[in-house]
Design a protein around this motif. Structure first.
Motif: not given
Length: 297
Positions: A239-250, A255-265
């Motif tokens: 199921a390549w479409e499942g792989h792609l969906g998981g990849l995009l969400v991950g 990216w969210v974790y990277l941009r909000t890595r400070r404790p205040a965020q």
């Protein structure tokens, strides 16, 4: 023009405050410059963590066999996958039928979006062995870097994203009255799916934005990721479409974790990840509401 006062300063080495760096110790997470980093099996370690590791004693084999300090969640997930696989055999296929992601009934049984990520093909042991190895290879380092709660949020959101990738292909076939399947010679034919691949691809996707912070060799990661993506398109019954969906969400959550890595965020981070998960659930509701009879309602 950009106001210099609003530009975020890069992190600096905790031992050399005058040196900017985006590399962090894989064990403790402190930013370190090249002079202070020691290459480890995965990522790099700071001098303090290197000393702690040496003080712990034991030979190379003993260290290799010692469980990683922050891999408990990964190993628990691996254990649950093995237990589920055993139950698939013991139940004579009953558990597989009850938990597999079957688009034709998922509207009435939405738990299949997640339970299918713990199942694997009873027809070949290669499927589960490959996913267990991939989870072992990519999971502990990411769990150590993110912490257990953020790691679990990433894993299950990616699993959900993989399931939504499968449903997207099904929704496309419904919307086009099967024309998408015929036009592609069956390549876009929807079907049932099972396996932890969507969640594992989500882990690999998260590595992409976080690669510098964790200290991962991006070329090696891209090679492994590229091979797995290619296999999904050329090998049958994947199921390549499942792989792609998981990849995009991950990748999005990474990216969210990277941009909000400070404790205040922290609050912004929680809201960002929750927003992605909520968006996936909304998409699922829209799929089902667009053609309820096709989803078992």
């Amino acid at each position: 023009m950009t106001d210099p006062s609003t530009v975020e300063a890069p992190p600096t080495c905790y031992r050399h405050p005058d040196r900017a760096t985006y590399v962090s110790c894989q064990r403790c997470g402190r930013p370190i410059c090249p002079e202070c980093s020691t290459q480890a099996a995965v990522g790099v370690h700071c001098p303090e963590c290197v000393r702690e590791g040496r003080a712990a004693g034991g030979g190379g084999l003993a260290r290799a066999l010692r469980p990683r300090r922050s891999g408990a969640v990964t190993y628990t997930l691996m254990g649950l996958i093995v237990v589920a696989y055993a139950l698939q055999w013991i139940s004579g296929g009953g558990l597989t039928s009850a938990w597999v992601l079957n688009p034709t009934v998922v509207g009435a049984e939405p738990w299949r979006l997640i339970t299918s990520a713990f199942l694997h093909s009873p027809g070949t042991i290669i499927h589960i062995l490959f996913n267990l190895y991939a989870l072992y290879a990519f999971g502990p380092a990411l769990e150590s870097f993110l912490g257990r709660s953020r790691y679990l949020a990433l894993y299950f959101s990616a699993a959900l994203g993989g399931s939504l990738g499968v449903l997207a292909l099904y929704a496309l076939a419904i919307a086009t009255n099967g024309a998408s399947v015929e036009a592609t010679g069956g390549f876009l034919a929807p079907g049932s799916a099972l396996g932890a691949s969507g969640a594992i691809f989500g882990l690999m996707g998260a590595y992409l934005p976080l690669r510098r912070a964790i200290g991962v060799n991006v070329m090696q990661l891209l090679i492994v990721l590229g091979i797995n993506v290619a296999l999904g398109f050329v090998a049958p019954n994947i199921a390549w479409e499942g792989h792609l969906g998981g990849l995009l969400v991950g990748a999005a959550i990474g990216w969210v974790y990277l941009r909000t890595r400070r404790p205040a965020q922290r609050r912004v981070q929680v809201l960002g990840v929750a927003g992605i998960a909520a968006g996936l659930l909304v998409l699922f509701v829209l799929f089902v509401a667009s053609a309820p009879v096709f989803y078992g309602l």
